[in-house]
Design an enzyme around this catalytic site. Structure first.
Site, PDB file in Angstrom:
ATOM      1  N   GLN A 151      -4.739  -1.864   9.712  1.00 45.13           N
ATOM      2  CA  GLN A 151      -4.589  -3.164   9.057  1.00 45.13           C
ATOM      3  C   GLN A 151      -5.126  -4.285   9.951  1.00 45.13           C
ATOM      4  O   GLN A 151      -4.776  -4.377  11.129  1.00 45.13           O
ATOM      5  CB  GLN A 151      -3.094  -3.398   8.727  1.00 45.13           C
ATOM      6  CG  GLN A 151      -2.804  -4.675   7.968  1.00 45.13           C
ATOM      7  CD  GLN A 151      -3.401  -4.684   6.560  1.00 45.13           C
ATOM      8  OE1 GLN A 151      -3.312  -3.717   5.824  1.00 45.13           O
ATOM      9  NE2 GLN A 151      -4.025  -5.795   6.189  1.00 45.13           N
TER      10      GLN A 151
ATOM     11  N   LYS B  11       0.844  -1.205   0.000  1.00 47.35           N
ATOM     12  CA  LYS B  11       0.000   0.000   0.000  1.00 47.35           C
ATOM     13  C   LYS B  11       0.873   1.247   0.000  1.00 47.35           C
ATOM     14  O   LYS B  11       0.587   2.229  -0.684  1.00 47.35           O
ATOM     15  CB  LYS B  11      -0.942  -0.017   1.218  1.00 47.35           C
ATOM     16  CG  LYS B  11      -2.034  -1.069   1.071  1.00 47.35           C
ATOM     17  CD  LYS B  11      -2.803  -1.350   2.345  1.00 47.35           C
ATOM     18  CE  LYS B  11      -3.734  -2.542   2.143  1.00 47.35           C
ATOM     19  NZ  LYS B  11      -4.422  -2.982   3.355  1.00 47.35           N
TER      20      LYS B  11
ATOM     21  N   ASP C 142     -11.079   2.170   4.057  1.00 46.21           N
ATOM     22  CA  ASP C 142     -11.283   0.722   3.901  1.00 46.21           C
ATOM     23  C   ASP C 142     -12.773   0.408   3.724  1.00 46.21           C
ATOM     24  O   ASP C 142     -13.136  -0.701   3.332  1.00 46.21           O
ATOM     25  CB  ASP C 142     -10.766  -0.018   5.147  1.00 46.21           C
ATOM     26  CG  ASP C 142      -9.447  -0.741   4.883  1.00 46.21           C
ATOM     27  OD1 ASP C 142      -9.095  -0.931   3.702  1.00 46.21           O
ATOM     28  OD2 ASP C 142      -8.769  -1.111   5.869  1.00 46.21           O
TER      29      ASP C 142
END
Ligand code: NAD
Length: 288
Positions: free
Chosen positions: A96, A52, A119
């Site tokens: 994450q 990312k 997200d």
């Protein structure tokens, strides 16, 4: 049979995002700023976050990885989330997953400001997405939509059979494809579905997201169907140097000849997910 090339689509979208950022910066605007919070030292998570960070740089974003020790308390992580929520420079951030077991993931997700939740896991974004309102759509379903759009695959009036009902893949993609603009008739199959092969055989579009290697066989596929394989299972292999390989949920070799379109694993849905995160971050920079 046409192969859906996720790497090609991801590269094309990456280019579009990079061009847009370049224009912004040329006008004197600041580039989007994405932060990733990584708790602990899980190998796979480190790789994902590293990718990312790399793609952020490629498209011209500012990015940062906040690495916190595995023993970080829930309170300390929530304080970090609150700090990122309040930082006007940060357009979007992700925490994450998975988190260490002593931390309540849902609590952390719900602490993220929905306007920075790139997200798309916050219930507010999930709800807005389900209602067809502007929202951050999570990476995997958004990636699947981008593939269908790029290849101009007709969806209106088609019967789409989704196998899997998870909150991150099956349920959102089923919802999105039933909405106006996509106009599919959608059936969701899951582990308790009766006569699953019979149901899947009715699909003009089949989306396999159950996480069982090579579960979908040729006899379950209507000739000419579009098959999107989301599954990723790591299995031992004698033919690779690493000693393992990745398999999808679809038995590719026998299913591919029956399809009009199919995604390979790897190289299909997988490459799309990070680019979808970049799309969301750009969206966050402008405001939803
Ligand atoms: P999950 O385990 O949360 O959900 C799996 C779903 O499949 C469940 O709803 C379950 O009811 C259903 N299921 C399980 N066994 C079944 C069976 N025998 N018949 C019918 N339905 C069955 O998984 P997930 O998080 O949705 O992920 C699914 C797969 O997709 C996994 O292999 C995962 O690694 C992969 N994945 C890939 C990407 C990507 O970028 N390509 C992203 C997310 C997940």
């Amino acid at each position: 049979m046409n192969l859906i090339d996720g790497k090609e689509v991801a590269a094309a979208l990456r280019k579009e995002i990079a061009a847009e950022v370049e224009t912004m910066v040329a006008k004197g605007e600041r580039p989007p700023y994405l932060v990733a919070v990584l708790v602990g030292d899980d190998g796979a998570s480190q790789t994902y976050v590293g990718n990312k960070e790399k793609m952020s740089a490629e498209v011209g974003f500012r990015s940062q990885v906040l690495r916190l020790p595995a023993e970080t308390t829930q309170e300390a992580l929530l304080a970090e989330v609150a700090r990122l929520n309040a930082d006007p420079e940060v357009d979007g951030f992700i925490v994450q997953l998975p988190l260490p077991r002593h931390i309540d993931e849902q609590r952390v997700i719900e602490a993220i400001d929905p306007r920075k939740d790139v997200d798309g896991f916050h219930p507010e974004n999930v709800g807005r997405m389900a209602m067809g309102l502007p929202a951050f759509v999570s990476a995997t379903p958004d990636g699947i939509l981008s593939l269908l759009r790029y290849y101009d695959i007709p969806t209106a009036g088609k019967h789409c059979v989704v196998i899997g009902r998870s909150n991150i893949v099956g349920r959102p993609i089923a919802n999105l494809l039933s909405q106006k603009g996509w106009d599919c008739t959608v059936t969701i199959c899951h582990s308790r579905t009766a006569n699953l092969p019979e149901v899947v055989r009715q699909g003009d579009i089949v989306i396999a997201a159950l996480g069982r290697a090579e579960f979908v066989t040729a006899d379950m596929i209507k000739p000419g169907a579009v098959v999107i394989d989301v599954g990723i299972t790591r299995v031992p292999s004698e033919t690779t140097k690493s000693g393992w390989k990745l398999l999808g949920d679809v038995k590719f070799d026998e299913v591919a000849p029956r399809c009009s379109y199919i995604t390979p694993v790897p190289g299909g849905v997988g490459p799309m997910t990070i680019v979808s995160l970049m799309k969301n971050t750009l969206k966050a920079r402008h405001g939803l």
